[in-house]
Design a protein around this motif. Sequence first.
Motif, PDB file in Angstrom:
ATOM      1  N   ALA A   2       0.831  -1.194   0.000  1.00  0.00           N
ATOM      2  CA  ALA A   2       0.000   0.000   0.000  1.00  0.00           C
ATOM      3  C   ALA A   2       0.869   1.248   0.000  1.00  0.00           C
ATOM      4  O   ALA A   2       2.061   1.209   0.268  1.00  0.00           O
ATOM      5  CB  ALA A   2      -0.919  -0.017   1.222  1.00  0.00           C
ATOM      6  N   SER A   3       0.233   2.386  -0.261  1.00  0.00           N
ATOM      7  CA  SER A   3       0.969   3.630  -0.387  1.00  0.00           C
ATOM      8  C   SER A   3       1.295   4.270   0.956  1.00  0.00           C
ATOM      9  O   SER A   3       2.046   5.233   1.003  1.00  0.00           O
ATOM     10  CB  SER A   3       0.160   4.613  -1.231  1.00  0.00           C
ATOM     11  N   GLN A   4       0.717   3.766   2.068  1.00  0.00           N
ATOM     12  CA  GLN A   4       1.001   4.389   3.350  1.00  0.00           C
ATOM     13  C   GLN A   4       2.474   4.242   3.698  1.00  0.00           C
ATOM     14  O   GLN A   4       3.129   3.284   3.320  1.00  0.00           O
ATOM     15  CB  GLN A   4       0.125   3.784   4.451  1.00  0.00           C
ATOM     16  N   ASN A   5       2.996   5.219   4.430  1.00  0.00           N
ATOM     17  CA  ASN A   5       4.408   5.250   4.758  1.00  0.00           C
ATOM     18  C   ASN A   5       4.652   4.669   6.142  1.00  0.00           C
ATOM     19  O   ASN A   5       3.769   4.652   6.997  1.00  0.00           O
ATOM     20  CB  ASN A   5       4.931   6.684   4.706  1.00  0.00           C
ATOM     21  N   SER A   6       5.879   4.229   6.377  1.00  0.00           N
ATOM     22  CA  SER A   6       6.254   3.783   7.706  1.00  0.00           C
ATOM     23  C   SER A   6       7.772   3.798   7.805  1.00  0.00           C
ATOM     24  O   SER A   6       8.484   3.839   6.800  1.00  0.00           O
ATOM     25  CB  SER A   6       5.728   2.373   7.995  1.00  0.00           C
ATOM     26  N   ASP A   7       8.239   3.779   9.036  1.00  0.00           N
ATOM     27  CA  ASP A   7       9.668   3.645   9.324  1.00  0.00           C
ATOM     28  C   ASP A   7       9.934   2.307   9.993  1.00  0.00           C
ATOM     29  O   ASP A   7      10.896   2.159  10.749  1.00  0.00           O
ATOM     30  CB  ASP A   7      10.123   4.786  10.235  1.00  0.00           C
ATOM     31  N   ILE A   8       9.106   1.323   9.693  1.00  0.00           N
ATOM     32  CA  ILE A   8       9.189   0.032  10.367  1.00  0.00           C
ATOM     33  C   ILE A   8      10.438  -0.729   9.947  1.00  0.00           C
ATOM     34  O   ILE A   8      10.748  -0.855   8.768  1.00  0.00           O
ATOM     35  CB  ILE A   8       7.942  -0.815  10.061  1.00  0.00           C
ATOM     36  N   HIS A   9      11.133  -1.252  10.946  1.00  0.00           N
ATOM     37  CA  HIS A   9      12.281  -2.139  10.725  1.00  0.00           C
ATOM     38  C   HIS A   9      12.029  -3.380  11.569  1.00  0.00           C
ATOM     39  O   HIS A   9      11.938  -3.301  12.798  1.00  0.00           O
ATOM     40  CB  HIS A   9      13.581  -1.458  11.137  1.00  0.00           C
ATOM     41  N   LEU A  10      11.902  -4.508  10.904  1.00  0.00           N
ATOM     42  CA  LEU A  10      11.603  -5.780  11.563  1.00  0.00           C
ATOM     43  C   LEU A  10      12.879  -6.602  11.702  1.00  0.00           C
ATOM     44  O   LEU A  10      13.618  -6.786  10.744  1.00  0.00           O
ATOM     45  CB  LEU A  10      10.569  -6.560  10.741  1.00  0.00           C
ATOM     46  N   TYR A  11      13.108  -7.103  12.896  1.00  0.00           N
ATOM     47  CA  TYR A  11      14.244  -7.972  13.194  1.00  0.00           C
ATOM     48  C   TYR A  11      13.664  -9.346  13.504  1.00  0.00           C
ATOM     49  O   TYR A  11      12.935  -9.518  14.490  1.00  0.00           O
ATOM     50  CB  TYR A  11      15.034  -7.436  14.387  1.00  0.00           C
ATOM     51  N   THR A  12      13.983 -10.317  12.667  1.00  0.00           N
ATOM     52  CA  THR A  12      13.238 -11.568  12.769  1.00  0.00           C
ATOM     53  C   THR A  12      14.056 -12.760  12.286  1.00  0.00           C
ATOM     54  O   THR A  12      15.183 -12.615  11.795  1.00  0.00           O
ATOM     55  CB  THR A  12      11.920 -11.455  11.967  1.00  0.00           C
TER      56      THR A  12
END
Length: 253
Positions: A2-12
């Motif tokens: 989707a076009s929504q923005n985020s600064d998400i960083h996933l450590y997995t």
Amino acid sequence: MASQNSDIHLYTAQTPNGIKVSILLEELGVPYKVTAIDISKDVQKEPWFLEINPNGRIPALTDKLEDGTPIALFESGAIMQYLVERYDKDHKVSYPQGSKEYYQTQSWLFWQMGGLGPMQGQANHFTRYAPEKIEYGINRYQNETRRLYRVMDAQLAKNEYLVGDRPTIADFSCWGWVAAHSWCGIKNFEAQFPHLNAWLNRLLERPGLEKGRHVPSKHTALELNKLSEEELEAKAVSSRAWVQKGMAEDAKK
């Protein structure tokens, strides 16, 4: 996405707990960065990671709040709650706060966090990782896992999903564990739990889940379900060594 923005960083890592969050992110269509954590080398116990999650476990996630304040989150259930509250305003995979379904979703999520995950995790340990076969431990946790599967199977006999008319974080939190049923020694899964098996495959048809389960690496649990017990045991040998090594190091601290 989707076009929504985020600064998400996933450590997995590629575990039942790890893929919960990537599945949800793909279902939401939220952009995110990924760092793969090699738990076999104890990367999750390194100082830089402990700054994100002081408990030294995956998954963990960082983001920025709307005012730019950085936030670090750990515990998969807490991360999933945060993501739907922040990024699922249209309730694609959630329900409005205060609704009956919202509270029922919380019940099933906490059921997974406090029951299915820990019990099946212990079944995994005694079945695959313990240095010796302890019959009591194997039977205790396999039987409890089967009981929990029966709880799900009974619920899914009445509903396509655990809550209401759509998959939610309750479903996504359970999927990776159920997909790995053979690893903890559960046999004849399809015959014992027909509704749970149908749910497992129904969710697999969703593009978001299909993409998210392969983060940060290929998801192989479904392929493992086709192997014999002897083949599964052979695959457990290398994992058993690093699990025991990590436990020994923790015991010294």
